[in-house]
Scaffold this motif. Structure first.
Motif, PDB file in Angstrom:
ATOM      1  N   GLN A   1       0.829  -1.205   0.000  1.00  0.00           N
ATOM      2  CA  GLN A   1       0.000   0.000   0.000  1.00  0.00           C
ATOM      3  C   GLN A   1       0.867   1.260   0.000  1.00  0.00           C
ATOM      4  O   GLN A   1       1.915   1.292   0.638  1.00  0.00           O
TER       5      GLN A   1
ATOM      6  N   THR B   1      -3.763   7.302  -2.858  1.00  0.00           N
ATOM      7  CA  THR B   1      -3.496   6.090  -2.093  1.00  0.00           C
ATOM      8  C   THR B   1      -3.935   4.877  -2.898  1.00  0.00           C
ATOM      9  O   THR B   1      -4.795   4.982  -3.775  1.00  0.00           O
ATOM     10  N   GLY B   2      -3.331   3.747  -2.608  1.00  0.00           N
ATOM     11  CA  GLY B   2      -3.737   2.529  -3.294  1.00  0.00           C
ATOM     12  C   GLY B   2      -2.732   1.419  -3.137  1.00  0.00           C
ATOM     13  O   GLY B   2      -1.752   1.523  -2.406  1.00  0.00           O
ATOM     14  N   ASN B   3      -2.981   0.355  -3.863  1.00  0.00           N
ATOM     15  CA  ASN B   3      -2.096  -0.793  -3.917  1.00  0.00           C
ATOM     16  C   ASN B   3      -1.094  -0.557  -5.048  1.00  0.00           C
ATOM     17  O   ASN B   3      -1.490  -0.247  -6.175  1.00  0.00           O
TER      18      ASN B   3
ATOM     19  N   THR C   1      -2.130  -0.229  -9.021  1.00  0.00           N
ATOM     20  CA  THR C   1      -1.918   1.078  -9.649  1.00  0.00           C
ATOM     21  C   THR C   1      -1.014   0.948 -10.866  1.00  0.00           C
ATOM     22  O   THR C   1      -1.293   1.528 -11.919  1.00  0.00           O
TER      23      THR C   1
ATOM     24  N   VAL D   1      -7.102   5.305  -9.398  1.00  0.00           N
ATOM     25  CA  VAL D   1      -6.335   5.491  -8.173  1.00  0.00           C
ATOM     26  C   VAL D   1      -7.255   6.230  -7.211  1.00  0.00           C
ATOM     27  O   VAL D   1      -8.067   7.062  -7.626  1.00  0.00           O
ATOM     28  N   THR D   2      -7.175   5.901  -5.948  1.00  0.00           N
ATOM     29  CA  THR D   2      -8.031   6.553  -4.964  1.00  0.00           C
ATOM     30  C   THR D   2      -7.451   7.919  -4.627  1.00  0.00           C
ATOM     31  O   THR D   2      -6.279   8.033  -4.268  1.00  0.00           O
TER      32      THR D   2
END
Length: 170
Positions: A91, A117-119, A123, A165-166
């Motif tokens: 993360q 944020t994300g994996n 991503t 992507v967050t």
């Protein structure tokens, strides 16, 4: 040049053509994994043991212009430069130094407090296009792995279009 174990440094591809291609190694990690050292054992000073660290980490340029990257985006965010960040296992979280809204392929209003944020792997799989305008950055921060801070590092990338992507912020 050599790393802090005396191993010659060499270009190491971590990802090539979308596939995991290599890992950074010291002599110790290379021996444990049956691999060759990559010249990435670094320490912030002689008082510390060298550990595996990045040096110059970047994404190679692709074929697309910035205009091509933003065209066709109905609603998106243009995040510019990373400002701090963390990774925990797979993360990541980082703040953009600044950001703009993208509306119908055009740069719009400036946005405040944008955090992405994300994996990492999800991503990377969501990269749709890579720009042809690589820029390298360095000197503003450093790697603080295992309390050894600030070990200078350089990073860079061309503009990149990522599908999912967050994003949080105001």
């Amino acid at each position: 040049p050599y790393d802090d174990e005396g191993t010659p440094r060499a270009k190491t591809y971590l990802i090539k053509n979308g596939i995991l291609a290599g890992l950074l190694h010291s002599r110790e990690t290379a021996a444990r994994m049956g691999a060759k050292p990559t010249g990435n054992a670094r320490a912030v000073s002689y008082e510390y043991e060298p550990i595996v660290r990045m040096t110059n980490t970047y994404i190679e340029p692709g074929p697309h212009s910035f205009e091509e990257l933003i065209s066709g985006i109905d609603h998106g965010v243009y995040a510019v430069r990373a400002f701090g960040g963390q990774t925990v296992f797979e993360q990541f979280t980082f703040s953009a130094a600044y950001a703009y809204e993208i509306e119908h392929g055009e740069i719009g209003e400036m946005l405040k407090d944008v955090v992405l944020t994300g994996n990492v792997f999800e991503t990377l799989r969501s990269i749709e296009m890579i720009g042809n305008d690589l820029k390298m950055f360095g000197g503003a921060g450093g790697c603080g792995k295992e309390g050894q801070f600030p070990l200078p590092v350089t990073d860079g990338a061309p503009h990149i279009r990522i599908a999912n992507v967050t994003i949080g912020g105001k």
